[in-house]
Write a protein that holds these residues in place. Structure first.
Motif, mmCIF file in Angstrom:
data_model
loop_
_atom_site.group_PDB
_atom_site.id
_atom_site.type_symbol
_atom_site.label_atom_id
_atom_site.label_comp_id
_atom_site.label_asym_id
_atom_site.label_seq_id
_atom_site.Cartn_x
_atom_site.Cartn_y
_atom_site.Cartn_z
ATOM 1 N N GLU A 111 0.829 -1.200 0.000
ATOM 2 C CA GLU A 111 0.000 0.000 0.000
ATOM 3 C C GLU A 111 0.865 1.251 0.000
ATOM 4 O OE1 GLU A 111 -2.469 1.857 -0.882
ATOM 5 O OE2 GLU A 111 -3.917 0.593 0.179
ATOM 6 N N GLN A 112 0.348 2.312 -0.619
ATOM 7 C CA GLN A 112 1.068 3.583 -0.637
ATOM 8 C C GLN A 112 1.155 4.145 0.776
ATOM 9 O OE1 GLN A 112 -0.201 6.185 -3.752
ATOM 10 N NE2 GLN A 112 0.614 8.016 -2.778
ATOM 11 N N THR A 113 2.352 4.598 1.159
ATOM 12 C CA THR A 113 2.567 5.104 2.509
ATOM 13 C C THR A 113 2.487 6.624 2.535
ATOM 14 O OG1 THR A 113 4.975 5.214 2.206
ATOM 15 C CG2 THR A 113 4.064 3.138 3.016
ATOM 16 N N ASP A 114 2.489 7.176 3.768
ATOM 17 C CA ASP A 114 2.381 8.622 3.958
ATOM 18 C C ASP A 114 3.722 9.267 4.291
ATOM 19 O OD1 ASP A 114 -0.369 8.551 3.553
ATOM 20 O OD2 ASP A 114 -0.773 8.106 5.652
ATOM 21 N N ARG A 115 4.803 8.611 3.907
ATOM 22 C CA ARG A 115 6.117 9.169 4.206
ATOM 23 C C ARG A 115 6.309 10.504 3.500
ATOM 24 N NH1 ARG A 115 10.089 3.944 3.312
ATOM 25 N NH2 ARG A 115 9.171 2.596 4.896
ATOM 26 N N GLU A 116 6.767 11.482 4.239
ATOM 27 C CA GLU A 116 7.027 12.800 3.670
ATOM 28 C C GLU A 116 8.532 13.015 3.595
ATOM 29 O OE1 GLU A 116 4.997 15.894 5.682
ATOM 30 O OE2 GLU A 116 2.998 15.055 5.348
ATOM 31 N N SER A 117 9.051 13.040 2.380
ATOM 32 C CA SER A 117 10.488 13.228 2.182
ATOM 33 C C SER A 117 10.777 14.706 1.923
ATOM 34 C CB SER A 117 10.969 12.399 0.986
ATOM 35 O OG SER A 117 10.663 11.030 1.172
ATOM 36 N N THR A 118 12.016 15.076 2.163
ATOM 37 C CA THR A 118 12.430 16.443 1.849
ATOM 38 C C THR A 118 12.549 16.580 0.334
ATOM 39 O OG1 THR A 118 14.781 15.879 1.954
ATOM 40 C CG2 THR A 118 13.696 16.543 4.022
ATOM 41 N N ALA A 119 12.596 17.806 -0.122
ATOM 42 C CA ALA A 119 12.723 18.071 -1.556
ATOM 43 C C ALA A 119 14.010 17.470 -2.107
ATOM 44 C CB ALA A 119 12.677 19.582 -1.818
ATOM 45 N N GLU A 120 15.064 17.530 -1.312
ATOM 46 C CA GLU A 120 16.348 16.969 -1.751
ATOM 47 C C GLU A 120 16.249 15.454 -1.903
ATOM 48 O OE1 GLU A 120 20.977 16.562 -0.152
ATOM 49 O OE2 GLU A 120 19.526 17.820 0.924
ATOM 50 N N GLU A 121 15.598 14.792 -0.923
ATOM 51 C CA GLU A 121 15.449 13.336 -0.998
ATOM 52 C C GLU A 121 14.587 12.927 -2.192
ATOM 53 O OE1 GLU A 121 15.858 11.604 3.545
ATOM 54 O OE2 GLU A 121 13.902 12.338 2.859
ATOM 55 N N GLN A 138 6.382 1.765 -16.087
ATOM 56 C CA GLN A 138 6.056 2.946 -15.284
ATOM 57 C C GLN A 138 7.217 3.294 -14.364
ATOM 58 O OE1 GLN A 138 2.013 3.514 -13.241
ATOM 59 N NE2 GLN A 138 3.295 2.978 -11.513
ATOM 60 N N VAL A 139 7.452 4.578 -14.188
ATOM 61 C CA VAL A 139 8.388 5.073 -13.190
ATOM 62 C C VAL A 139 7.573 5.855 -12.165
ATOM 63 C CG1 VAL A 139 10.496 6.384 -12.759
ATOM 64 C CG2 VAL A 139 10.137 5.312 -14.990
ATOM 65 N N SER A 140 7.707 5.493 -10.906
ATOM 66 C CA SER A 140 6.857 6.108 -9.876
ATOM 67 C C SER A 140 7.702 6.688 -8.752
ATOM 68 C CB SER A 140 5.882 5.073 -9.307
ATOM 69 O OG SER A 140 5.110 5.640 -8.265
ATOM 70 N N LEU A 141 7.262 7.820 -8.253
ATOM 71 C CA LEU A 141 7.895 8.472 -7.110
ATOM 72 C C LEU A 141 7.025 8.361 -5.862
ATOM 73 C CD1 LEU A 141 10.541 9.978 -6.647
ATOM 74 C CD2 LEU A 141 9.352 12.127 -7.093
ATOM 75 N N ARG A 142 5.969 7.555 -5.949
ATOM 76 C CA ARG A 142 5.070 7.367 -4.798
ATOM 77 C C ARG A 142 5.612 6.250 -3.908
ATOM 78 N NH1 ARG A 142 -0.412 7.371 -8.501
ATOM 79 N NH2 ARG A 142 -0.500 9.640 -8.863
ATOM 80 N N PRO A 143 5.862 6.527 -2.637
ATOM 81 C CA PRO A 143 6.418 5.484 -1.757
ATOM 82 C C PRO A 143 5.399 4.385 -1.491
ATOM 83 C CG PRO A 143 5.885 7.462 -0.494
ATOM 84 C CD PRO A 143 5.678 7.809 -1.931
ATOM 85 N N ARG A 144 5.828 3.147 -1.640
ATOM 86 C CA ARG A 144 4.995 1.975 -1.340
ATOM 87 C C ARG A 144 5.830 0.976 -0.558
ATOM 88 N NH1 ARG A 144 0.090 1.187 -3.804
ATOM 89 N NH2 ARG A 144 -0.457 2.658 -5.463
ATOM 90 N N GLY A 145 5.254 0.433 0.506
ATOM 91 C CA GLY A 145 6.010 -0.512 1.322
ATOM 92 C C GLY A 145 7.262 0.143 1.864
ATOM 93 N N GLN A 146 8.415 -0.464 1.634
ATOM 94 C CA GLN A 146 9.696 0.090 2.077
ATOM 95 C C GLN A 146 10.389 0.896 0.989
ATOM 96 O OE1 GLN A 146 10.790 -0.198 5.287
ATOM 97 N NE2 GLN A 146 8.793 -1.153 5.610
#
Length: 509
Positions: free
Chosen positions: A315-325, A350-358
Protein backbone atom coordinates in the motif's frame (compact mmCIF):
# COMPACT_ATOMS: atom_id res chain seq x y z
CA UNK A 1 -23.42 -42.11 37.56
CA UNK A 2 -19.84 -42.48 38.85
CA UNK A 3 -19.30 -38.70 38.67
CA UNK A 4 -22.42 -38.02 40.75
CA UNK A 5 -21.32 -40.48 43.47
CA UNK A 6 -17.81 -38.94 43.52
CA UNK A 7 -19.06 -35.35 43.77
CA UNK A 8 -21.57 -36.34 46.47
CA UNK A 9 -19.14 -38.36 48.59
CA UNK A 10 -16.25 -35.85 48.57
CA UNK A 11 -18.05 -33.03 50.52
CA UNK A 12 -19.35 -35.55 53.09
CA UNK A 13 -15.84 -36.90 53.58
CA UNK A 14 -14.44 -33.39 54.04
CA UNK A 15 -17.10 -32.57 56.67
CA UNK A 16 -16.36 -35.82 58.54
CA UNK A 17 -12.62 -35.12 58.59
CA UNK A 18 -13.21 -31.60 59.89
CA UNK A 19 -15.52 -33.02 62.57
CA UNK A 20 -12.86 -35.41 63.89
CA UNK A 21 -10.20 -32.65 63.83
CA UNK A 22 -8.14 -33.56 60.73
CA UNK A 23 -6.47 -30.79 58.69
CA UNK A 24 -8.30 -30.96 55.32
CA UNK A 25 -6.31 -28.22 53.50
CA UNK A 26 -3.87 -30.66 51.79
CA UNK A 27 -6.81 -32.79 50.55
CA UNK A 28 -8.59 -29.78 49.08
CA UNK A 29 -5.42 -28.52 47.34
CA UNK A 30 -4.71 -32.00 45.91
CA UNK A 31 -8.28 -32.25 44.62
CA UNK A 32 -8.05 -28.86 42.91
CA UNK A 33 -4.72 -29.71 41.24
CA UNK A 34 -6.07 -33.07 40.06
CA UNK A 35 -9.21 -31.44 38.66
CA UNK A 36 -7.19 -28.80 36.82
CA UNK A 37 -4.89 -31.45 35.35
CA UNK A 38 -7.83 -33.55 34.15
CA UNK A 39 -9.43 -30.43 32.59
CA UNK A 40 -6.25 -29.60 30.63
CA UNK A 41 -5.89 -33.18 29.37
CA UNK A 42 -9.53 -33.25 28.28
CA UNK A 43 -9.07 -29.94 26.41
CA UNK A 44 -5.97 -31.21 24.59
CA UNK A 45 -7.78 -34.29 23.43
CA UNK A 46 -5.56 -36.78 25.23
CA UNK A 47 -8.50 -38.67 26.82
CA UNK A 48 -10.89 -38.42 23.86
CA UNK A 49 -8.74 -38.99 20.80
CA UNK A 50 -11.33 -40.76 18.72
CA UNK A 51 -14.01 -38.19 19.41
CA UNK A 52 -12.13 -35.33 17.75
CA UNK A 53 -13.10 -34.79 14.13
CA UNK A 54 -10.08 -34.82 11.84
CA UNK A 55 -11.66 -33.90 8.55
CA UNK A 56 -13.85 -31.25 7.04
CA UNK A 57 -17.05 -32.69 5.63
CA UNK A 58 -16.80 -30.93 2.30
CA UNK A 59 -19.96 -30.81 0.19
CA UNK A 60 -19.91 -30.84 -3.59
CA UNK A 61 -18.39 -27.60 -4.80
CA UNK A 62 -19.42 -25.56 -7.81
CA UNK A 63 -15.81 -25.19 -8.96
CA UNK A 64 -14.95 -27.02 -12.17
CA UNK A 65 -11.69 -27.43 -14.04
CA UNK A 66 -12.92 -24.96 -16.65
CA UNK A 67 -13.14 -22.34 -13.90
CA UNK A 68 -9.39 -22.59 -13.31
CA UNK A 69 -7.36 -20.46 -15.71
CA UNK A 70 -4.17 -21.86 -17.19
CA UNK A 71 -2.46 -24.96 -15.74
CA UNK A 72 -3.65 -27.03 -18.71
CA UNK A 73 -1.02 -29.73 -18.26
CA UNK A 74 -1.64 -30.03 -14.52
CA UNK A 75 -5.41 -30.20 -15.04
CA UNK A 76 -5.00 -32.86 -17.71
CA UNK A 77 -2.87 -35.07 -15.44
CA UNK A 78 -5.27 -34.68 -12.52
CA UNK A 79 -8.31 -35.43 -14.66
CA UNK A 80 -6.63 -38.55 -16.00
CA UNK A 81 -5.96 -39.81 -12.47
CA UNK A 82 -9.58 -39.14 -11.53
CA UNK A 83 -10.74 -40.97 -14.66
CA UNK A 84 -9.06 -44.06 -13.25
CA UNK A 85 -11.65 -43.99 -10.47
CA UNK A 86 -14.50 -43.62 -12.94
CA UNK A 87 -13.49 -46.13 -15.61
CA UNK A 88 -12.29 -49.04 -13.48
CA UNK A 89 -13.45 -51.70 -15.91
CA UNK A 90 -11.37 -50.24 -18.73
CA UNK A 91 -8.31 -50.20 -16.47
CA UNK A 92 -8.63 -53.93 -15.82
CA UNK A 93 -8.48 -54.67 -19.56
CA UNK A 94 -5.09 -52.98 -19.81
CA UNK A 95 -3.85 -54.28 -16.47
CA UNK A 96 -3.43 -50.75 -15.11
CA UNK A 97 -3.00 -50.41 -11.37
CA UNK A 98 -5.16 -47.55 -10.04
CA UNK A 99 -3.21 -44.62 -8.67
CA UNK A 100 -3.07 -44.38 -4.89
CA UNK A 101 -1.87 -40.83 -4.42
CA UNK A 102 -1.41 -37.54 -6.27
CA UNK A 103 0.89 -34.83 -4.95
CA UNK A 104 0.27 -31.26 -6.07
CA UNK A 105 3.41 -29.14 -5.69
CA UNK A 106 4.25 -25.57 -6.55
CA UNK A 107 4.57 -22.04 -5.16
CA UNK A 108 1.85 -20.58 -2.90
CA UNK A 109 -1.24 -19.22 -4.59
CA UNK A 110 -0.99 -21.18 -7.84
CA UNK A 111 -4.29 -23.05 -7.39
CA UNK A 112 -3.43 -26.38 -5.73
CA UNK A 113 -6.35 -26.29 -3.28
CA UNK A 114 -8.62 -24.97 -6.03
CA UNK A 115 -7.76 -27.97 -8.19
CA UNK A 116 -8.58 -30.33 -5.32
CA UNK A 117 -12.01 -28.70 -5.01
CA UNK A 118 -12.54 -29.14 -8.75
CA UNK A 119 -11.59 -32.81 -8.37
CA UNK A 120 -14.38 -33.26 -5.84
CA UNK A 121 -16.88 -31.98 -8.39
CA UNK A 122 -15.40 -33.95 -11.30
CA UNK A 123 -15.86 -37.48 -9.98
CA UNK A 124 -18.71 -39.19 -8.14
CA UNK A 125 -16.61 -39.92 -5.08
CA UNK A 126 -16.92 -39.21 -1.41
CA UNK A 127 -14.70 -36.22 -0.62
CA UNK A 128 -13.24 -35.17 2.71
CA UNK A 129 -10.51 -32.64 3.41
CA UNK A 130 -7.98 -32.21 6.19
CA UNK A 131 -4.93 -30.11 6.98
CA UNK A 132 -1.54 -31.45 7.96
CA UNK A 133 -1.58 -29.48 11.21
CA UNK A 134 -4.64 -31.43 12.43
CA UNK A 135 -2.49 -34.54 12.88
CA UNK A 136 0.24 -32.96 14.98
CA UNK A 137 -0.20 -33.32 18.75
CA UNK A 138 2.08 -33.42 21.76
CA UNK A 139 0.63 -36.76 22.89
CA UNK A 140 2.08 -39.96 21.46
CA UNK A 141 -0.33 -41.88 19.26
CA UNK A 142 -2.87 -39.11 18.74
CA UNK A 143 -1.80 -38.27 15.18
CA UNK A 144 -1.66 -41.94 14.15
CA UNK A 145 -5.14 -42.51 15.53
CA UNK A 146 -6.46 -39.56 13.58
CA UNK A 147 -4.97 -40.93 10.36
CA UNK A 148 -6.81 -44.21 10.98
CA UNK A 149 -10.02 -42.31 11.72
CA UNK A 150 -9.62 -40.27 8.51
CA UNK A 151 -9.43 -43.33 6.27
CA UNK A 152 -12.21 -45.02 8.19
CA UNK A 153 -14.41 -41.94 7.82
CA UNK A 154 -13.76 -41.77 4.07
CA UNK A 155 -14.71 -45.43 3.66
CA UNK A 156 -17.88 -45.08 5.76
CA UNK A 157 -18.97 -41.97 3.87
CA UNK A 158 -18.54 -43.72 0.50
CA UNK A 159 -20.50 -46.77 1.67
CA UNK A 160 -23.25 -44.60 3.12
CA UNK A 161 -23.68 -42.74 -0.20
CA UNK A 162 -23.38 -45.96 -2.26
CA UNK A 163 -20.17 -44.70 -3.84
CA UNK A 164 -17.33 -47.04 -4.79
CA UNK A 165 -14.51 -44.51 -4.33
CA UNK A 166 -13.43 -41.73 -2.00
CA UNK A 167 -10.98 -38.82 -2.26
CA UNK A 168 -9.05 -37.60 0.76
CA UNK A 169 -7.43 -34.19 0.34
CA UNK A 170 -4.62 -33.28 2.77
CA UNK A 171 -3.40 -29.70 2.53
CA UNK A 172 0.12 -28.75 3.69
CA UNK A 173 1.15 -32.40 3.95
CA UNK A 174 4.75 -31.40 4.65
CA UNK A 175 3.69 -30.74 8.26
CA UNK A 176 3.20 -34.46 8.92
CA UNK A 177 5.17 -35.97 6.01
CA UNK A 178 8.56 -34.37 6.63
CA UNK A 179 11.81 -36.33 6.45
CA UNK A 180 12.42 -38.61 9.41
CA UNK A 181 15.58 -37.85 11.38
CA UNK A 182 17.61 -40.96 12.07
CA UNK A 183 16.71 -43.01 15.12
CA UNK A 184 14.76 -40.32 16.94
CA UNK A 185 11.31 -41.58 17.94
CA UNK A 186 8.93 -38.70 17.51
CA UNK A 187 5.17 -38.32 17.43
CA UNK A 188 5.52 -37.04 13.85
CA UNK A 189 7.21 -40.31 12.85
CA UNK A 190 4.36 -42.40 14.24
CA UNK A 191 1.84 -40.29 12.35
CA UNK A 192 3.82 -40.59 9.11
CA UNK A 193 4.26 -44.34 9.59
CA UNK A 194 0.51 -44.76 9.95
CA UNK A 195 -0.09 -42.72 6.78
CA UNK A 196 2.39 -44.89 4.89
CA UNK A 197 0.63 -48.02 6.11
CA UNK A 198 -2.80 -46.74 5.10
CA UNK A 199 -1.57 -45.72 1.65
CA UNK A 200 -0.07 -49.18 1.13
CA UNK A 201 -3.57 -50.60 1.56
CA UNK A 202 -2.55 -53.10 4.24
CA UNK A 203 -5.48 -52.22 6.47
CA UNK A 204 -7.93 -51.00 3.82
CA UNK A 205 -10.05 -52.86 1.30
CA UNK A 206 -10.12 -52.40 -2.46
CA UNK A 207 -13.74 -51.28 -2.36
CA UNK A 208 -14.33 -48.46 -1.85
CA UNK A 209 -11.02 -47.37 -3.36
CA UNK A 210 -9.41 -44.35 -1.70
CA UNK A 211 -7.35 -41.79 -3.63
CA UNK A 212 -5.12 -39.42 -1.66
CA UNK A 213 -4.66 -35.92 -3.09
CA UNK A 214 -2.15 -33.80 -1.18
CA UNK A 215 -0.73 -30.32 -1.64
CA UNK A 216 2.54 -28.77 -0.51
CA UNK A 217 4.82 -25.84 -1.26
CA UNK A 218 7.87 -27.79 -0.06
CA UNK A 219 8.07 -31.11 -1.89
CA UNK A 220 11.80 -31.26 -1.12
CA UNK A 221 10.98 -31.58 2.59
CA UNK A 222 8.87 -34.75 2.21
CA UNK A 223 10.11 -38.17 3.31
CA UNK A 224 11.36 -40.39 0.48
CA UNK A 225 9.12 -43.26 1.57
CA UNK A 226 6.07 -41.06 1.14
CA UNK A 227 6.75 -39.85 -2.39
CA UNK A 228 7.89 -43.16 -3.89
CA UNK A 229 5.77 -44.85 -6.61
CA UNK A 230 3.00 -46.93 -5.09
CA UNK A 231 2.12 -44.20 -2.63
CA UNK A 232 2.20 -40.82 -4.33
CA UNK A 233 2.34 -42.19 -7.86
CA UNK A 234 2.23 -38.78 -9.52
CA UNK A 235 3.72 -35.42 -8.62
CA UNK A 236 1.91 -32.70 -10.52
CA UNK A 237 3.66 -29.33 -10.60
CA UNK A 238 1.22 -26.43 -10.37
CA UNK A 239 3.61 -23.66 -11.36
CA UNK A 240 3.34 -19.91 -11.80
CA UNK A 241 1.25 -19.08 -14.89
CA UNK A 242 2.79 -17.85 -18.11
CA UNK A 243 1.43 -14.84 -20.01
CA UNK A 244 -1.29 -16.84 -21.81
CA UNK A 245 -2.42 -18.44 -18.55
CA UNK A 246 -2.36 -15.07 -16.74
CA UNK A 247 -4.69 -13.67 -19.38
CA UNK A 248 -7.08 -16.61 -18.91
CA UNK A 249 -7.05 -16.15 -15.12
CA UNK A 250 -7.69 -12.42 -15.42
CA UNK A 251 -10.58 -12.99 -17.84
CA UNK A 252 -12.19 -15.38 -15.36
CA UNK A 253 -11.93 -12.91 -12.48
CA UNK A 254 -13.20 -9.85 -14.40
CA UNK A 255 -16.37 -11.54 -15.71
CA UNK A 256 -18.52 -10.03 -12.96
CA UNK A 257 -16.83 -6.62 -12.97
CA UNK A 258 -17.84 -3.49 -14.96
CA UNK A 259 -14.81 -2.76 -17.13
CA UNK A 260 -14.18 0.47 -19.01
CA UNK A 261 -13.39 0.42 -22.73
CA UNK A 262 -9.73 1.31 -22.11
CA UNK A 263 -9.00 -1.86 -20.11
CA UNK A 264 -6.38 -3.98 -21.91
CA UNK A 265 -6.22 -7.50 -20.45
CA UNK A 266 -3.17 -8.30 -22.60
CA UNK A 267 -1.26 -5.37 -21.12
CA UNK A 268 -2.26 -6.36 -17.57
CA UNK A 269 -1.11 -9.94 -18.21
CA UNK A 270 2.20 -8.60 -19.54
CA UNK A 271 2.70 -6.32 -16.53
CA UNK A 272 2.05 -9.11 -14.02
CA UNK A 273 5.01 -11.35 -14.86
CA UNK A 274 5.70 -13.89 -12.07
CA UNK A 275 2.31 -13.24 -10.43
CA UNK A 276 0.49 -16.27 -9.03
CA UNK A 277 -3.19 -16.96 -9.60
CA UNK A 278 -3.99 -15.67 -6.12
CA UNK A 279 -2.12 -12.42 -6.82
CA UNK A 280 -3.96 -11.98 -10.12
CA UNK A 281 -7.29 -12.41 -8.36
CA UNK A 282 -6.13 -9.83 -5.82
CA UNK A 283 -5.24 -7.42 -8.66
CA UNK A 284 -8.77 -7.57 -10.08
CA UNK A 285 -10.27 -7.17 -6.61
CA UNK A 286 -8.04 -4.23 -5.67
CA UNK A 287 -8.83 -2.53 -8.99
CA UNK A 288 -12.53 -2.81 -8.18
CA UNK A 289 -11.86 -1.37 -4.71
CA UNK A 290 -10.04 1.64 -6.24
CA UNK A 291 -13.03 2.24 -8.54
CA UNK A 292 -15.38 1.94 -5.56
CA UNK A 293 -13.38 4.52 -3.58
CA UNK A 294 -13.73 7.00 -6.44
CA UNK A 295 -17.44 6.22 -6.96
CA UNK A 296 -16.58 5.31 -10.54
CA UNK A 297 -19.19 3.34 -12.47
CA UNK A 298 -16.47 1.43 -14.33
CA UNK A 299 -13.03 -0.02 -13.60
CA UNK A 300 -10.43 1.66 -15.78
CA UNK A 301 -6.90 0.74 -16.81
CA UNK A 302 -5.61 3.30 -14.31
CA UNK A 303 -7.31 1.37 -11.49
CA UNK A 304 -5.62 -1.83 -12.63
CA UNK A 305 -2.27 -0.05 -12.76
CA UNK A 306 -2.68 1.09 -9.14
CA UNK A 307 -3.78 -2.43 -8.16
CA UNK A 308 -0.68 -4.03 -9.72
CA UNK A 309 1.54 -1.63 -7.81
CA UNK A 310 -0.26 -2.39 -4.55
CA UNK A 311 -0.04 -6.16 -4.93
CA UNK A 312 3.60 -5.95 -6.03
CA UNK A 313 4.93 -3.29 -3.65
CA UNK A 314 2.32 -2.84 -0.92
CA UNK A 315 0.00 0.00 0.00
CA UNK A 316 1.07 3.58 -0.64
CA UNK A 317 2.57 5.10 2.51
CA UNK A 318 2.38 8.62 3.96
CA UNK A 319 6.12 9.17 4.21
CA UNK A 320 7.03 12.80 3.67
CA UNK A 321 10.49 13.23 2.18
CA UNK A 322 12.43 16.44 1.85
CA UNK A 323 12.72 18.07 -1.56
CA UNK A 324 16.35 16.97 -1.75
CA UNK A 325 15.45 13.34 -1.00
CA UNK A 326 12.61 13.32 -3.53
CA UNK A 327 14.92 14.64 -6.24
CA UNK A 328 17.60 12.07 -5.40
CA UNK A 329 15.07 9.22 -5.42
CA UNK A 330 13.67 10.45 -8.74
CA UNK A 331 17.11 10.53 -10.36
CA UNK A 332 17.90 7.12 -8.87
CA UNK A 333 14.78 5.54 -10.39
CA UNK A 334 15.35 7.31 -13.70
CA UNK A 335 18.83 5.75 -13.77
CA UNK A 336 17.23 2.30 -13.53
CA UNK A 337 14.63 3.20 -16.16
CA UNK A 338 17.07 4.67 -18.71
CA UNK A 339 19.40 1.66 -18.58
CA UNK A 340 16.44 -0.73 -18.73
CA UNK A 341 14.95 0.96 -21.79
CA UNK A 342 18.29 1.17 -23.59
CA UNK A 343 19.36 -2.46 -23.08
CA UNK A 344 15.82 -3.88 -23.26
CA UNK A 345 13.58 -1.68 -25.41
CA UNK A 346 9.89 -1.44 -24.41
CA UNK A 347 10.63 -2.91 -20.98
CA UNK A 348 9.65 0.07 -18.79
CA UNK A 349 5.98 0.19 -17.90
CA UNK A 350 6.06 2.95 -15.28
CA UNK A 351 8.39 5.07 -13.19
CA UNK A 352 6.86 6.11 -9.88
CA UNK A 353 7.90 8.47 -7.11
CA UNK A 354 5.07 7.37 -4.80
CA UNK A 355 6.42 5.48 -1.76
CA UNK A 356 4.99 1.98 -1.34
CA UNK A 357 6.01 -0.51 1.32
CA UNK A 358 9.70 0.09 2.08
CA UNK A 359 10.42 1.65 -1.33
CA UNK A 360 10.55 5.43 -1.78
CA UNK A 361 10.20 4.98 -5.53
CA UNK A 362 10.28 2.18 -8.07
CA UNK A 363 10.37 1.23 -11.74
CA UNK A 364 7.79 -1.30 -12.89
CA UNK A 365 9.13 -3.34 -15.77
CA UNK A 366 7.00 -5.11 -18.34
CA UNK A 367 8.92 -7.81 -20.22
CA UNK A 368 7.64 -8.36 -23.74
CA UNK A 369 7.86 -12.11 -23.28
CA UNK A 370 8.26 -14.49 -20.36
CA UNK A 371 11.83 -15.74 -20.02
CA UNK A 372 12.95 -18.86 -18.16
CA UNK A 373 16.48 -19.34 -19.53
CA UNK A 374 19.11 -16.61 -19.30
CA UNK A 375 22.28 -16.09 -21.30
CA UNK A 376 25.34 -14.13 -20.24
CA UNK A 377 23.98 -11.12 -22.11
CA UNK A 378 20.62 -11.34 -20.32
CA UNK A 379 22.23 -11.51 -16.90
CA UNK A 380 24.65 -8.67 -17.66
CA UNK A 381 21.75 -6.51 -18.81
CA UNK A 382 19.89 -7.19 -15.57
CA UNK A 383 22.99 -6.34 -13.54
CA UNK A 384 23.37 -3.05 -15.43
CA UNK A 385 19.71 -2.21 -14.70
CA UNK A 386 20.29 -2.92 -10.99
CA UNK A 387 23.39 -0.68 -10.97
CA UNK A 388 21.70 2.13 -12.91
CA UNK A 389 20.30 3.87 -9.84
CA UNK A 390 23.60 4.09 -7.97
CA UNK A 391 25.52 5.18 -11.09
CA UNK A 392 22.95 7.92 -11.73
CA UNK A 393 23.53 9.25 -8.20
CA UNK A 394 27.30 9.15 -8.76
CA UNK A 395 27.08 11.15 -12.00
CA UNK A 396 24.65 13.77 -10.67
CA UNK A 397 25.62 14.07 -6.99
CA UNK A 398 29.16 12.73 -6.95
CA UNK A 399 28.31 9.88 -4.54
CA UNK A 400 25.85 7.15 -3.63
CA UNK A 401 23.23 6.78 -0.89
CA UNK A 402 21.91 3.91 1.24
CA UNK A 403 19.02 3.55 -1.21
CA UNK A 404 21.25 1.39 -3.42
CA UNK A 405 21.59 -1.41 -0.88
CA UNK A 406 18.91 -3.70 -2.36
CA UNK A 407 20.20 -2.96 -5.87
CA UNK A 408 23.68 -4.13 -4.92
CA UNK A 409 22.30 -7.28 -3.30
CA UNK A 410 20.43 -8.07 -6.50
CA UNK A 411 23.51 -7.39 -8.62
CA UNK A 412 25.70 -9.63 -6.45
CA UNK A 413 23.10 -12.39 -6.59
CA UNK A 414 23.12 -12.23 -10.39
CA UNK A 415 26.93 -12.25 -10.46
CA UNK A 416 26.95 -15.36 -8.25
CA UNK A 417 24.43 -16.96 -10.60
CA UNK A 418 26.80 -16.35 -13.52
CA UNK A 419 29.66 -18.00 -11.64
CA UNK A 420 27.57 -20.94 -10.37
CA UNK A 421 26.24 -21.71 -13.86
CA UNK A 422 29.63 -21.58 -15.56
CA UNK A 423 28.98 -18.31 -17.42
CA UNK A 424 31.99 -16.42 -16.05
CA UNK A 425 35.65 -16.53 -17.08
CA UNK A 426 36.25 -19.12 -14.38
CA UNK A 427 34.37 -21.57 -16.57
CA UNK A 428 32.57 -24.61 -15.20
CA UNK A 429 33.67 -24.82 -11.58
CA UNK A 430 32.48 -26.03 -8.22
CA UNK A 431 32.40 -22.95 -6.04
CA UNK A 432 33.58 -24.86 -2.95
CA UNK A 433 36.79 -25.81 -4.77
CA UNK A 434 37.67 -22.25 -5.84
CA UNK A 435 39.58 -19.97 -3.50
CA UNK A 436 37.82 -16.98 -1.98
CA UNK A 437 40.37 -14.67 -3.58
CA UNK A 438 39.64 -15.99 -7.08
CA UNK A 439 35.90 -15.67 -6.56
CA UNK A 440 36.29 -12.14 -5.21
CA UNK A 441 38.46 -11.08 -8.16
CA UNK A 442 35.96 -12.50 -10.68
CA UNK A 443 33.02 -10.78 -8.97
CA UNK A 444 34.91 -7.47 -8.94
CA UNK A 445 35.89 -7.83 -12.59
CA UNK A 446 32.31 -8.44 -13.70
CA UNK A 447 30.90 -5.60 -11.59
CA UNK A 448 33.59 -3.08 -12.59
CA UNK A 449 33.16 -3.78 -16.31
CA UNK A 450 29.38 -3.47 -16.09
CA UNK A 451 29.67 -0.31 -13.97
CA UNK A 452 31.68 1.31 -16.77
CA UNK A 453 29.14 0.24 -19.39
CA UNK A 454 26.32 1.60 -17.23
CA UNK A 455 28.12 4.95 -16.83
CA UNK A 456 28.59 5.17 -20.60
CA UNK A 457 24.87 4.54 -21.21
CA UNK A 458 23.72 7.13 -18.67
CA UNK A 459 26.17 9.78 -19.90
CA UNK A 460 24.94 9.26 -23.47
CA UNK A 461 21.33 9.82 -22.40
CA UNK A 462 21.98 12.45 -19.75
CA UNK A 463 19.52 14.97 -21.30
CA UNK A 464 16.67 12.58 -20.38
CA UNK A 465 17.23 13.28 -16.68
CA UNK A 466 16.30 16.98 -17.02
CA UNK A 467 13.03 16.47 -18.90
CA UNK A 468 11.94 13.33 -17.02
CA UNK A 469 12.86 14.74 -13.60
CA UNK A 470 10.60 17.79 -13.96
CA UNK A 471 7.69 15.58 -15.04
CA UNK A 472 8.28 13.01 -12.30
CA UNK A 473 8.55 15.56 -9.50
CA UNK A 474 5.38 17.25 -10.69
CA UNK A 475 3.17 14.23 -11.51
CA UNK A 476 4.89 11.56 -9.36
CA UNK A 477 4.25 9.00 -12.12
CA UNK A 478 5.79 8.69 -15.58
CA UNK A 479 4.29 6.04 -17.85
CA UNK A 480 6.31 3.97 -20.27
CA UNK A 481 5.13 5.62 -23.49
CA UNK A 482 5.97 9.13 -22.26
CA UNK A 483 9.36 7.92 -21.05
CA UNK A 484 10.15 6.25 -24.38
CA UNK A 485 9.34 9.50 -26.19
CA UNK A 486 11.96 11.26 -24.05
CA UNK A 487 14.48 8.50 -24.83
CA UNK A 488 13.78 8.90 -28.56
CA UNK A 489 14.33 12.67 -28.35
CA UNK A 490 17.62 12.10 -26.54
CA UNK A 491 18.75 9.68 -29.25
CA UNK A 492 17.95 12.29 -31.90
CA UNK A 493 19.92 14.90 -29.96
CA UNK A 494 22.91 12.52 -29.70
CA UNK A 495 22.77 11.88 -33.47
CA UNK A 496 22.51 15.62 -34.18
CA UNK A 497 25.49 16.40 -31.94
CA UNK A 498 27.57 13.71 -33.65
CA UNK A 499 26.69 15.09 -37.12
CA UNK A 500 27.63 18.62 -36.02
CA UNK A 501 30.97 17.35 -34.70
CA UNK A 502 31.66 15.57 -37.99
CA UNK A 503 30.79 18.73 -40.00
CA UNK A 504 33.10 20.82 -37.80
CA UNK A 505 35.94 18.36 -38.25
CA UNK A 506 35.47 18.43 -42.08
CA UNK A 507 35.45 22.23 -42.15
CA UNK A 508 38.60 22.39 -40.03
CA UNK A 509 40.28 19.87 -42.31
Amino acid sequence: MGKEILFGTFPVLIVFLVFIGVNVAPFIIAALVLSLLMFVIMRQGGMSVTQKKTSVDTPKTQIKFNDIGGQERAKKELREALDFLIHKDTLKKYGIRPLKGILLTGPPGTGKTLMAKAAANYTNSAFIAASGSQFVEMYVGVGAQRIRDLFKEAKQKAEKNNQDSAIIFIDEIDVLGGKREGSQHREYDQTLNQLLTEMDGITTSENPRILIVAATNRADMLDDALIRPGRFDRQIVVDLPDKKARKQILEIHVKNKPLADDVDIDAIARDTFNFSGAQLESVTNEAAIYAFRENSTEITQRHFSHAIDKVMMGEQTDRESTAEERERVANHELGHAIVSEVVRPLSVSQVSLRPRGQALGYVRQSPQQDRYLYTVENLEQQIMIALGGAVAEEIIYGGRSTGSRNDFEQALHLVNTMIDTGLSRLGIVKVDMVSREALHEERQRILNELLEETRAVLRSFFPVFKHALDHLLREEVLNGDEFRAMIANAKNMVKKDNLEKIDTQLLNA
